[in-house]
Design a protein around this motif. Structure first.
Motif, PDB file in Angstrom:
ATOM      1  N   ASP A 197       0.849  -1.190   0.000  1.00 48.21           N
ATOM      2  CA  ASP A 197       0.000   0.000   0.000  1.00 48.21           C
ATOM      3  C   ASP A 197       0.881   1.235   0.000  1.00 48.21           C
ATOM      4  OD1 ASP A 197      -2.380  -1.322  -0.019  1.00 48.21           O
ATOM      5  OD2 ASP A 197      -3.078  -0.601   1.928  1.00 48.21           O
ATOM      6  N   MET A 198       0.476   2.229  -0.783  1.00 49.21           N
ATOM      7  CA  MET A 198       1.082   3.548  -0.679  1.00 49.21           C
ATOM      8  C   MET A 198       0.131   4.418   0.123  1.00 49.21           C
ATOM      9  SD  MET A 198       3.221   2.180  -2.612  1.00 49.21           S
ATOM     10  CE  MET A 198       2.137   1.531  -3.870  1.00 49.21           C
ATOM     11  N   GLU A 199       0.644   5.058   1.165  1.00 49.28           N
ATOM     12  CA  GLU A 199      -0.167   5.910   2.031  1.00 49.28           C
ATOM     13  C   GLU A 199       0.349   7.338   1.941  1.00 49.28           C
ATOM     14  OE1 GLU A 199      -1.114   2.434   5.369  1.00 49.28           O
ATOM     15  OE2 GLU A 199       0.213   4.101   5.878  1.00 49.28           O
ATOM     16  N   VAL A 200      -0.525   8.248   1.500  1.00 42.85           N
ATOM     17  CA  VAL A 200      -0.133   9.638   1.286  1.00 42.85           C
ATOM     18  C   VAL A 200      -0.391  10.463   2.543  1.00 42.85           C
ATOM     19  CG1 VAL A 200      -2.390  10.375   0.373  1.00 42.85           C
ATOM     20  CG2 VAL A 200      -0.295  11.550  -0.377  1.00 42.85           C
ATOM     21  N   TRP A 201       0.430  11.492   2.738  1.00 46.59           N
ATOM     22  CA  TRP A 201       0.293  12.363   3.903  1.00 46.59           C
ATOM     23  C   TRP A 201      -0.838  13.356   3.691  1.00 46.59           C
ATOM     24  CZ3 TRP A 201       0.994  12.950   8.792  1.00 46.59           C
ATOM     25  CH2 TRP A 201       0.960  14.213   9.384  1.00 46.59           C
ATOM     26  N   LEU A 202      -1.744  13.454   4.685  1.00 48.94           N
ATOM     27  CA  LEU A 202      -2.856  14.396   4.645  1.00 48.94           C
ATOM     28  C   LEU A 202      -2.725  15.338   5.839  1.00 48.94           C
ATOM     29  CD1 LEU A 202      -5.821  11.986   3.771  1.00 48.94           C
ATOM     30  CD2 LEU A 202      -4.361  13.301   2.218  1.00 48.94           C
ATOM     31  N   PRO A 203      -2.253  16.577   5.614  1.00 44.61           N
ATOM     32  CA  PRO A 203      -2.047  17.497   6.734  1.00 44.61           C
ATOM     33  C   PRO A 203      -3.325  17.923   7.424  1.00 44.61           C
ATOM     34  CG  PRO A 203      -1.631  18.595   4.634  1.00 44.61           C
ATOM     35  CD  PRO A 203      -1.789  17.143   4.337  1.00 44.61           C
ATOM     36  N   GLY A 204      -4.470  17.877   6.716  1.00 41.47           N
ATOM     37  CA  GLY A 204      -5.736  18.273   7.335  1.00 41.47           C
ATOM     38  C   GLY A 204      -6.088  17.418   8.532  1.00 41.47           C
ATOM     39  N   SER A 205      -5.898  16.112   8.392  1.00 42.67           N
ATOM     40  CA  SER A 205      -6.187  15.185   9.489  1.00 42.67           C
ATOM     41  C   SER A 205      -4.913  14.744  10.197  1.00 42.67           C
ATOM     42  CB  SER A 205      -6.937  13.951   8.957  1.00 42.67           C
ATOM     43  OG  SER A 205      -6.215  13.334   7.911  1.00 42.67           O
ATOM     44  N   GLY A 206      -3.740  15.138   9.629  1.00 45.20           N
ATOM     45  CA  GLY A 206      -2.469  14.806  10.257  1.00 45.20           C
ATOM     46  C   GLY A 206      -2.158  13.331  10.267  1.00 45.20           C
ATOM     47  N   GLU A 207      -2.391  12.630   9.145  1.00 41.18           N
ATOM     48  CA  GLU A 207      -2.160  11.189   9.099  1.00 41.18           C
ATOM     49  C   GLU A 207      -1.861  10.746   7.668  1.00 41.18           C
ATOM     50  OE1 GLU A 207      -5.728   9.071  10.150  1.00 41.18           O
ATOM     51  OE2 GLU A 207      -6.995  10.414   8.969  1.00 41.18           O
ATOM     52  N   PHE A 208      -1.302   9.542   7.553  1.00 46.55           N
ATOM     53  CA  PHE A 208      -1.108   8.905   6.257  1.00 46.55           C
ATOM     54  C   PHE A 208      -2.336   8.054   5.952  1.00 46.55           C
ATOM     55  CE2 PHE A 208       3.325   9.741   7.419  1.00 46.55           C
ATOM     56  CZ  PHE A 208       3.873  10.153   6.200  1.00 46.55           C
ATOM     57  N   ARG A 209      -2.845   8.142   4.708  1.00 49.74           N
ATOM     58  CA  ARG A 209      -4.000   7.337   4.299  1.00 49.74           C
ATOM     59  C   ARG A 209      -3.704   6.649   2.974  1.00 49.74           C
ATOM     60  NH1 ARG A 209      -8.936   7.988   7.095  1.00 49.74           N
ATOM     61  NH2 ARG A 209      -9.459   6.163   5.829  1.00 49.74           N
ATOM     62  N   GLU A 210      -4.255   5.461   2.823  1.00 48.26           N
ATOM     63  CA  GLU A 210      -4.034   4.676   1.603  1.00 48.26           C
ATOM     64  C   GLU A 210      -4.494   5.437   0.357  1.00 48.26           C
ATOM     65  OE1 GLU A 210      -6.061   1.089  -0.829  1.00 48.26           O
ATOM     66  OE2 GLU A 210      -6.388   1.102   1.341  1.00 48.26           O
ATOM     67  N   ILE A 211      -3.643   5.416  -0.675  1.00 49.99           N
ATOM     68  CA  ILE A 211      -3.996   6.033  -1.953  1.00 49.99           C
ATOM     69  C   ILE A 211      -3.789   5.051  -3.105  1.00 49.99           C
ATOM     70  CG2 ILE A 211      -1.694   6.994  -2.434  1.00 49.99           C
ATOM     71  CD1 ILE A 211      -3.170   9.540  -3.409  1.00 49.99           C
TER      72      ILE A 211
END
Length: 539
Positions: free
Chosen positions: A429-443
């Protein structure tokens, strides 16, 4: 023999196959004969005598896959202990474990039925031949003729009954086999859920883009969620979408809708121009057999959007909206024999995807993270077993290249045994950084299914013929060449992955490239697809 001693002996025998004793003991025996404390006691007794060699033979808590590359009825019969350790590692249900055991045990019944049918057919043929002989004799004994006819008819009826029972049995076994997930690659770590996935690689620093864009370094700027960013640019029409279609649907407009289109076109161009994929446009409605081929059915039907039979059927089958382009793209070669020289085949497709998300009630209800309809650029490779791992790594690298081109920080993780998909034997899995929620999520999720899907859709290739061999006198005058044997078709390996999910890429761009004044900087790679626009802002 004392009851407790007997229980310990039985339990010790069960746990002797591997450290997961329960995997090898039928459900009824576990519940009604052997108590948990007894199994624990037997496990200690067994482990105390187990040799170091046996203990070290396990890889990630299960028997290594070794040379076993396929999961079918024969594999389960011959390697039940291995299969059960892989199912246990996957945290499979008791029903799935029992299904594997039943497949193995019912093989004796199957063999017996085949022998009974063949014996009856032999008797029928013998009696039919005898009837023919008797009928050619003018002095035949009519009673003997009638007896032969009776025996032939009875044998034919017996063969027909055995064949009917055998057909029902094989149908039952096929249904059980359809619910057994793929075997696991030895590299897959043991684990319960996504918290046990292992990080393989990390790219970019989460502070690089904020520094490059000039976000305040004093922490006074709190990044917004992507839906708030899009709403601030008048591009978020979620309420209108819900009014039209219900929950988990989204509508976009203006520059936000154009940015979504730019992302998908950029990905298609990247994969076709730089990575060598062939673009395909495929149907969005598929039949039941196509979904069985890629193994979404029968297990995950509740997650699909089914079309009523009155509205449409696919060649007489139930019809469904596609959950991913993987389904129609991989099935393009079902029931085919390809040539090894034509492999690997690399396809890319942009499609909307439709998922009922039946098991996700109350989760990720905000924004674009989890919707019923979303666009995705899908990568599919069809290859040989020998190049399977190499092609999986290559496809994964192509997905990573998309994130790097957009300068989005991400991490690459190897999915553990309890989180990996049903058809996958190895998955990143590649997980991208989302600064809005402050976490890495699967993309993106990139899976190697081995020949698991190919067997279900009968997708094979013919190996290239080897050079003709010469006999001992080939160098002499008149020496003959031996004719090369035609290679037997083998099952292909299929690999698939997102390159990338367009909606999640859009939200990652909005969150990572947002500015304190509400504008969004367009990533450099996307500017040619946005008419040269560098910043999205309200006019």
């Amino acid at each position: 023999m004392h009851s407790q001693s007997f229980q310990i002996m039985v339990a010790a025998y069960a746990v002797g196959f591997c450290r997961y004793a329960a995997a090898f003991t039928p459900n009824s025996l576990r519940k009604n004969v052997i108590s948990r404390p007894t199994i624990a006691m037997a496990s200690k007794l067994y482990m105390s005598t187990e040799t170091e060699a046996e203990a070290s033979a396990l890889v990630n808590g299960r028997i290594p896959i070794g040379t076993l590359t396929s999961l079918d009825q024969r594999a389960i019969i011959d390697n039940l202990d291995l299969v059960l350790t892989h199912l246990t590692s996957r945290r499979a249900s008791e029903e799935t474990l029992d299904a594997a055991r039943e497949i193995a045990t019912r093989n004796k019944e199957r063999v017996s039925l085949i022998q009974a049918r063949d014996s009856a057919l032999k008797t029928r043929n013998e009696q039919s031949a005898k009837i023919g002989q008797l009928m050619r004799n003018p002095d035949r004994d009519e009673a003997e003729v009638e007896e032969a006819k009776s025996l032939s008819s009875a044998a034919a009826e017996e063969a027909s009954g055995a064949d009917e029972t055998l057909s029902a049995l094989e149908s039952d076994i096929s249904a059980l086999l359809a619910g057994i997930p793929n075997l696991l690659d030895d590299n897959v770590p043991d684990g319960i859920d996504d918290t046990d996935n292992t990080e393989v690689e990390k790219w970019g620093d989460v502070n690089d883009l904020p520094t490059k864009l000039g976000w305040p370094s004093d922490g006074s700027f709190e990044p917004k969620w992507h839906d708030d960013v899009a709403a601030g640019l008048n591009g978020w029409q979620a309420e209108n979408a819900v009014a039209i279609s219900g929950a988990r649907f989204v509508a976009l407009s203006g520059d936000i809708a154009r940015l979504e289109r730019a992302i998908s076109t950029f990905f298609l161009d990247m994969h076709t121009d730089k990575h060598g994929y062939t673009e395909v446009s495929v149907p969005l409605v598929v039949g039941r057999s196509a979904l069985e081929g890629t193994s979404q059915l029968p297990k995950f039907e509740e997650d699909l959007f089914k079309i009523t039979p009155e509205s449409h059927q696919c060649n007489g089958e139930d019809a469904f909206l596609i959950p991913t382009a993987e389904v129609p793209v991989t099935n393009m070669h079902r029931e085919s024999i390809l040539e090894e020289a034509d492999l690997p085949i690399s396809y890319v497709a942009l499609t909307p995807c439709f998922r009922a998300e039946a098991g996700s009630y109350g989760r990720d209800t905000r924004g674009l993270i989890r919707t019923h309809q979303f666009s995705k650029v899908e990568l599919v490779k069809i290859t040989t077993g020998e190049s399977s791992k190499e092609q999986h790594e290559e496809l994964t690298r192509h997905a990573q290249a998309c994130l790097e081109a957009l300068e989005l920080p991400y991490r690459k993780v190897r999915l553990c045994s309890g989180d990996i998909g049903f058809s996958a034997r190895h998955c990143y899995d590649m997980e991208v950084w989302l600064p809005g929620s402050g976490e890495f999520r699967e993309i993106s999720s990139c899976s190697n299914t081995g020949d698991f899907q190919a067997k279900r859709m009968n997708l094979r290739y013919r190996p290239a013929p080897k050079e003709e061999a010469k006999d001992a006198d080939a160098g002499k005058k008149g020496g003959k060449k031996k004719k090369a044997k035609k290679p037997k078709p083998q099952f292909c390996h299929t690999i698939n992955g997102s390159g990338l999910a367009v909606g999640r890429t859009l939200l990652a761009v909005l969150e990572n490239y947002q500015m304190p004044d509400g504008s969004v900087v367009v990533p450099e790679a996307l500017r040619p697809y946005m008419g040269g626009k560098e910043v999205l802002k309200l006019d």
